[in-house]
Scaffold this motif. Sequence first.
Motif, PDB file in Angstrom:
ATOM      1  N   ASP A 260     -32.892  68.491 -25.481  1.00  0.00           N
ATOM      2  CA  ASP A 260     -33.021  69.657 -24.607  1.00  0.00           C
ATOM      3  C   ASP A 260     -34.491  69.978 -24.414  1.00  0.00           C
ATOM      4  N   ARG A 261     -34.799  70.549 -23.266  1.00  0.00           N
ATOM      5  CA  ARG A 261     -36.190  70.841 -22.947  1.00  0.00           C
ATOM      6  C   ARG A 261     -36.272  71.928 -21.887  1.00  0.00           C
TER       7      ARG A 261
ATOM      8  N   ASP B 200     -33.671  64.743 -29.621  1.00  0.00           N
ATOM      9  CA  ASP B 200     -34.754  64.822 -28.640  1.00  0.00           C
ATOM     10  C   ASP B 200     -35.460  63.495 -28.401  1.00  0.00           C
TER      11      ASP B 200
ATOM     12  N   GLN C 262     -42.770  66.932 -20.550  1.00  0.00           N
ATOM     13  CA  GLN C 262     -42.072  68.198 -20.651  1.00  0.00           C
ATOM     14  C   GLN C 262     -41.925  68.621 -22.116  1.00  0.00           C
ATOM     15  N   ASP C 263     -41.475  69.862 -22.296  1.00  0.00           N
ATOM     16  CA  ASP C 263     -41.443  70.478 -23.618  1.00  0.00           C
ATOM     17  C   ASP C 263     -40.128  70.169 -24.332  1.00  0.00           C
ATOM     18  N   PHE C 264     -40.086  69.063 -25.071  1.00  0.00           N
ATOM     19  CA  PHE C 264     -38.905  68.713 -25.842  1.00  0.00           C
ATOM     20  C   PHE C 264     -38.873  69.423 -27.196  1.00  0.00           C
ATOM     21  N   SER C 265     -39.917  70.168 -27.528  1.00  0.00           N
ATOM     22  CA  SER C 265     -39.915  70.869 -28.811  1.00  0.00           C
ATOM     23  C   SER C 265     -38.982  72.073 -28.790  1.00  0.00           C
ATOM     24  N   TRP C 266     -38.587  72.520 -27.612  1.00  0.00           N
ATOM     25  CA  TRP C 266     -37.637  73.625 -27.503  1.00  0.00           C
ATOM     26  C   TRP C 266     -36.259  73.155 -27.932  1.00  0.00           C
ATOM     27  N   ASP C 267     -35.640  73.858 -28.871  1.00  0.00           N
ATOM     28  CA  ASP C 267     -34.309  73.521 -29.354  1.00  0.00           C
ATOM     29  C   ASP C 267     -33.378  74.712 -29.177  1.00  0.00           C
TER      30      ASP C 267
ATOM     31  N   GLU D  80     -43.517  74.571 -29.346  1.00  0.00           N
ATOM     32  CA  GLU D  80     -42.288  74.976 -28.680  1.00  0.00           C
ATOM     33  C   GLU D  80     -42.543  76.101 -27.684  1.00  0.00           C
TER      34      GLU D  80
END
Length: 806
Positions: free
Chosen positions: A139-140, A105, A155-160, A314
């Motif tokens: 991924d985001r 990320d 943006q939300d890069f904590s989403w895996d 996330e």
Amino acid sequence: MNQILKFFLLLILLTGSKSWAQKKILVAKTTTDNIIIDGKFNELSWKAAPVAGDFVMFQPDNGKPIDSTKRTEVHILYDNEAVYIAAVMNDDQPKKILKEITQRDNVGTADVFGVFINGFNDGQQDFQFFVSASGVQMDRLATEDGAVAPDNFSQDFSWDAIWDSKTVITESGWAVEMKIPYAALRFSKENVQTWGLNFYRSIRRDRQHYTWSPIDSEIRSTRNQNGILEGIENVKTSTRLFFIPYSSYYYEENESGSATKFKAGMDIKYGINDSFTLDAILVPDFGQTRFDNVILNLSPFEQEFAENRPFFTEGTDLFNKGALLYSRRIGGAPRFTPQDLDTANETVTEIPNTVNLLNAVKISGRTKKGLGIGVLNAVTERTYATIENTATGARRRGVVEPLTNYNLLVLDQRFNQNSSVTLVNASTFREGNYRDANVAGLIFDLNTKENAYNLSGDFKYSAINTGQNYEGFKTSVNFEKTSGKYRYTIFGKYISADYDINDLGIGFQTDYHNIYADFSYRILNPTKTFNTFRTDMKSSLELENTTGRIQDNFINVSAEGNSRQNDYYKFLIQLNPLESFDFYQPRSSGRFSYVPRSVTSLFVFSSNYNNTLALDINPSVKMYDESGRIDYGFFISPRYRINDKILLIYGFNYFRSMNDRGYVASDATDIYYAQRDIKTITSELSGKLALNNKMTINLTTRYYWSFSDNHAFFTLEDTGYLSPTAFGSNVDENFNVWNFDLSYAWWFAPASQISILYRNNASDYRNVIERNLTNNLKNLFADNLNNIFSISFRYYIDYNSAKRWF
């Protein structure tokens, strides 16, 4: 208000005649081959798959076709399990392809390929998957405007997600092969699917960003400019059930002794249906989250900290609607004094730093018709402090935080692919006769069809139950031109005195109204001097409601841009031309203090990070219309990328405030201010050693030293001005903080990680100014250092894969 609405509706009818570009269409082909993700594309199915090509530049020269020497071709296949992407990126100088190895990320200095997928083709939310030329995955979830380049970290890069990829450097460029399981996506149950789709490529050495389906940079909204993917038929959504068990071991040692601790628990993610996901955290463990950058806080407001806990970062785009969630409230520091404390004979001696989180659950998603629903619930445990009897020495416990339930509900209806109306409700319930709170908000965000104009605003209402109940509200409206070279904003808001969101949110100032306007100009294509350039002129006037006095005012002009060498420059000058009054510094309702006129200027320079050695510089100065009063400082940060695996960044920040005037104490009759000199030094060092694209060693250190030296004292008059006085107490402050983190992280399987962390930290606060740096360090580390060693193991289990084990 009615006139503004009428004007906006008229704009909808009359706005521009600019036509939308024809969206590109790609047809996916089904495959029965066993696709091996190796970056070689040996399977026969790839030869029959249609080609997506003819990429177009997004930035900096918007609309320019990609050069033939950089020709990019992408294919898509699918089967019952996943979609597969094969991308070939030609490059006339393959040896110059940048490919820094980073943590997952993190873009770094590398070329990148990405795919954007919207399973409902509604322009609302993209699932974006990126791979760097070094093979690092990113991924985001993209729900905000401008989400194209992966270095846009709004943006939300904590989403895996769990997906697979492989990159190969070739003689003619580089290639990437990707497998994205359906469990990582959201789409309907229709037999024939139509998805929103775009492909992205960046050429880092030239700072150029390309997309397959053209994106017009004159239009702020980017997601609804994606192309179309057709051809996927008769696929079923996978069971989206994931288990993330973890175990952690901690060893802690300080001057008080040593202790060990073992934790184990599990996170669960479950796809309730095609649209909604449940996330649950059982027996949470946040021991390895990043440390907070604590400061010497001389302001009347609490210090706001960044959220570093994965569960609360996330997939939180819905929960951030309306800005009523400050998740650090959940499990933060205790906020109450024991209700049964005998102040005459007892004192609180030990208070926990945080409140334990018992469990947390969130449900979020968006229906096919654009209704986003988010529900967050968290429970924290009853927390005690130690109370000591000053006469007898006897000790007992007292509650400093009762059992507390936090709730957030968000209903966000999107329509026309670019507008929304949102209802938010945040509530906090505490056991017993402690404070309860409820805050509700209505937010609207309306855009014309061609995204040329925007009308947005909100109305929020708070109700606090403390035994003496009070209510408040906040409302705002914003009109904005959002396209073209010339743009402008007109904004106004009103906040009542008793508006309070601080049980689950965070808010600082109330009881005022203001009007704000800005006008900006930007270039949309490069010139001989700049790749990007923008200039802004902003103005704001803020008035306190009760007295009508000016609380804040400014006019500023700024210019910023990237040169053709991709160095960044910014210059700003701000005038506060009117005398104003601070209604918060006195720490007493109804009181205020005078703030003189001032002028501020700053300069920012950031050299091109593509270079092995790069530099960030930021000097600033603020001069007041008051004898001898001035603030100045500078920030300098060199970064050295030794090779693709090693990066070092050092940051030094120096700030000095001469003859500042601020609150220091109060008693039953008077409020005391001091004329003081404030000095702050912050020194930070970070380093990264990437062993490969799944294994890194990271170093983060921070030393912070700040003091406030008081040399004259005043009494605050009812008029807001100061009169000299004698003051006998020592209220000087000297504060040092040290943090050191050395960590090893190994992504040994998709979304699964082993991490080892050594951390030490120390802090020292005293009322004696120590101007010698060496002596400050001695005081900081003398019998004050806390050492922690920890190992954490997290494993991501996909139900669809796990069921094959049996």
